[in-house]
Motif scaffolding. Structure first.
Motif, mmCIF file in Angstrom:
data_model
loop_
_atom_site.group_PDB
_atom_site.id
_atom_site.type_symbol
_atom_site.label_atom_id
_atom_site.label_comp_id
_atom_site.label_asym_id
_atom_site.label_seq_id
_atom_site.Cartn_x
_atom_site.Cartn_y
_atom_site.Cartn_z
ATOM 1 N N SER A 33 -12.395 1.315 36.543
ATOM 2 C CA SER A 33 -11.694 0.300 35.782
ATOM 3 C C SER A 33 -12.624 -0.889 35.479
ATOM 4 C CB SER A 33 -10.476 -0.146 36.576
ATOM 5 O OG SER A 33 -9.628 -0.847 35.752
ATOM 6 N N ALA A 57 -3.298 2.224 35.126
ATOM 7 C CA ALA A 57 -4.655 2.039 35.669
ATOM 8 C C ALA A 57 -5.430 0.973 34.891
ATOM 9 C CB ALA A 57 -5.409 3.365 35.668
ATOM 10 N N GLN A 58 -5.215 0.903 33.558
ATOM 11 C CA GLN A 58 -5.892 -0.141 32.764
ATOM 12 C C GLN A 58 -4.910 -1.201 32.253
ATOM 13 O OE1 GLN A 58 -6.622 3.318 31.538
ATOM 14 N NE2 GLN A 58 -8.168 3.415 33.122
ATOM 15 N N SER A 61 -4.912 -4.653 33.904
ATOM 16 C CA SER A 61 -6.074 -5.491 33.561
ATOM 17 C C SER A 61 -5.912 -6.074 32.163
ATOM 18 C CB SER A 61 -7.371 -4.679 33.623
ATOM 19 O OG SER A 61 -7.540 -4.151 34.909
#
Ligand SMILES: C[S@@+](CC[C@H](N)C(=O)[O-])C[C@H]1O[C@@H](n2cnc3c(N)ncnc32)[C@H](O)[C@@H]1O
Length: 268
Positions: A33, A57-58, A61
């Protein structure tokens, strides 16, 4: 209705996705990541579209990077995956996110349903998912229309010798890697995405990295494999035996993730 293969069903299974992520993240040499976000320029207030967001997972962010005035539209075919993301967000974060349950092959309809008109997005992103589309070029063409001048489309995925050590020990135990899986892992990025990018964008940047996954137990490898799109139950015992033999000789089993990030940037 579109016929869905066993590989596709497995690809949409949220519990399997989470198990694979746990086994990779715990044993990876490089924080994937972090590597992805080191290569992205995201301005405050950006509008981001993420396809195949999975369990976030992304996505998490992106939520941090776009600041208070930004927006993330995150799409996945799995309701369960989207619910997992929503369950981890507070009210302020949720106000920046639109979660869409849809097949990416119907991306145009899914975006139009939100009242979004083209062009809109500063960044369009997809990691480890574009190869599940049955009409990649059409999806990419649609996405390009929604991209703002100066905006970027970013595709992350595997290539070349990806998963080589794992595929090799599985093949030695009689496992046949489905052709579709082998193609997505090896040729999809260079054969499908790069040529399309070269024709459609003046600026294309490619970053690559090899992430070594250092597993030290049979159970880690078996959890990863049984949760993957290339698991074959009839070879379970044979694979266990081969891996046990490996650990009698070596302390670690090192798998390799060959990762490519393709960034296509629109002229301003
Ligand atoms: C390997 S996961 C990647 C998730 C996330 N991007 C990551 O890197 O962890 C692939 C995701 O694509 C989703 N997916 C599979 N086929 C899809 C389709 N036709 N349309 C939209 N999403 C799909 C699955 O549900 C799954 O969440």
């Amino acid at each position: 209705m579109k016929k869905v293969s066993n590989v596709q069903l497995k690809a949409r299974d949220t519990q399997s996705l989470e198990k694979r992520i746990v086994e990779n993240v715990a044993a990876q040499e490089l924080d994937l990541s972090q590597w992805i976000f080191d290569g992205l320029k995201i301005e405050n207030g950006s509008h981001v579209l993420e396809l195949c967001c999975g369990t976030g997972a992304q996505t998490f962010s992106f939520i941090k990077h776009v600041g208070n005035n930004g927006q993330i539209v995150a799409l996945d075919i799995s309701r369960e995956a989207l619910d997992k993301i929503a369950s981890k967000l507070d009210e302020r974060e949720l106000s920046k996110v639109v979660l869409i349950e849809s097949d990416m092959d119907r991306i145009e309809e899914a975006i139009a349903d939100q009242g979004i008109k083209s062009p809109y997005f500063d960044l369009i992103f997809c990691a480890y998912g574009l190869y599940y589309s049955t009409n990649v070029e059409q999806v990419l063409e649609t996405l390009k229309r929604y991209l703002m001048p100066g905006g970027s489309m970013v595709v992350v995925g595997p290539f070349g010798p990806n998963n080589g050590p794992l595929f090799s020990i599985l093949k030695q135990s009689g496992v046949i890697i489905p052709e579709y899986v082998a193609f997505s892992s090896d040729r999809f990025m260079p054969d499908k995405v790069i040529p399309w990018a070269a024709v459609n964008f003046q600026k294309v940047a490619i970053r690559t990295v090899v992430n070594r996954i250092k597993w030290d137990s049979l159970s880690q490898i078996m959890t990863y494999w049984t949760s993957s799109t290339f698991y074959s139950p009839d070879k379970h015992g044979a694979v266990e035996k081969s891996i046990n033999n490996h650990f009698k000789k070596q302390q670690y089993f090192i798998n390799e993730k060959w990762i490519m990030m393709i960034e296509m940037t629109n002229a301003r």
